[in-house]
Design an enzyme around this catalytic site. Sequence first.
Site, PDB file in Angstrom:
ATOM      1  N   CYS A  61       0.822  -1.215   0.000  1.00 27.56           N
ATOM      2  CA  CYS A  61       0.000   0.000   0.000  1.00 27.56           C
ATOM      3  C   CYS A  61       0.855   1.263   0.000  1.00 27.56           C
ATOM      4  CB  CYS A  61      -0.895  -0.020   1.242  1.00 27.56           C
ATOM      5  SG  CYS A  61      -1.676   1.558   1.609  1.00 27.56           S
ATOM      6  N   TYR A 192      -5.292   6.961  -8.973  1.00 30.41           N
ATOM      7  CA  TYR A 192      -6.532   6.259  -8.635  1.00 30.41           C
ATOM      8  C   TYR A 192      -7.713   6.854  -9.391  1.00 30.41           C
ATOM      9  CZ  TYR A 192      -4.359   3.703  -4.758  1.00 30.41           C
ATOM     10  OH  TYR A 192      -3.578   2.859  -4.015  1.00 30.41           O
TER      11      TYR A 192
END
Length: 326
Positions: A61, A192
Amino acid sequence: MSTEPDQTPTYVAKGQEFDRDMTYVPDRITRDARTPEHGPVEGRLWPVEPGRYRLVAAAACPWANRTLIVRKLLGLEDVLSVGMPGPTHDQRSWTFDLDHDGVDPVLGIHFLRDAYEKRFPGYPRGITVPAIVEVETGELVTNDFPWITHDLFFEWTEHHRPGAPDLWPAELREEMETVMKRVFTEVNNGVYRCGFAGSQEAYDAAYERLWTALDWLEERLATRRYLMGDAITEADVRLFTTLARFDAVYHGHFKCNRQKLVELPHLWGYARDLFQTPGFGETIDFEQIKQHYYVVHTDVNPSGIVPLGPDPSGWETPHGREALSA
C-alpha cells in the site's frame, strides 16, 4: 464513488468520477498526550510511549509505505514495532498472511478488522492501512495516515536517531504544504482517479490532470535534487511511494500510460536517487505491490493475472543527481 486508503474498491461505478473518502479515526499520538500545535484535534490524544503501539502497514500500500519509510528515516524501529499484512485481501479486511499461521505475532489477530472492532464494535467504514494499534488492549488508535507520519516527526522527537533528517524544515513548511497538496490531489490520488474512472469523460479529465502535474514535477526536478531543494523532506516521501509503483502498476493497470517513469529523465533519476537512499528502497516489494493491485482489483483486472515485468534492476543504476546538490 468513494473509498479510503487502502481498502481499495472492488468495483468501478459506471458513469462516476472517483472520489476518495478521507474520513478517518482522528486520534493523535502526542508527547505527553498534549494538544499539538499543528493540525486538527478532533479525537482522543494518546501519549508517546515506546513499545505501547504497533504500526500495521502493508508493503503493498502506498499510503502505508509512507509510514514505513518515515519510521526508518527517523530511527524509530526499536520504539514502534511494525506488523505487515499480506498484499491481498477481500472486502472484510487486510490479513496477516505473511506471518506464521496467518496471525500477527504481537497482536494475535488474523484480521486487522479485529483491532477496529475491538474499539468500535460494528465499525462501518473500510479497514485501512496504515493503522496504529495499542498492543495491550488490541484496540485501534488511529488510521489517519497524513497525521501519522507528521506526528512521528513532531511528537516522537525524543526517540529519533542521532542525525535523523529534518523532514519538516521550518523555513520551508509553507511552501511544502502547497507542494504536498498538489502531489496528493493530482498524483497520489490522481492515479486512482484514472484507474477507477467510471466513464470515458471522467478518465480523460483525470488523465489530463495527472500528466499536467507530472510535467510540472519533471520541470521542477530538473534544477533541484529533491522537491524542496538539497535535502529530503516529507514531500519526497509522499511522492516517492507513487513513483515506485508507477511502471509496475499505474502505467498499465490504471491506464496512466502517456509515458513510463523510465521515460521521464528527471523524475526517473529522482526516484532512483530516493530508492537508493537508506530508508526508501528496502521498504519496496514490487511483487507484493503487483499482487495487491492486480489480484484485489477484480473489476479492473478480472483475470487476476499478475504481470511478470517490469524488470526492477534499473532502480539500482546510477542516477547522477548528486550534481544538483551544490
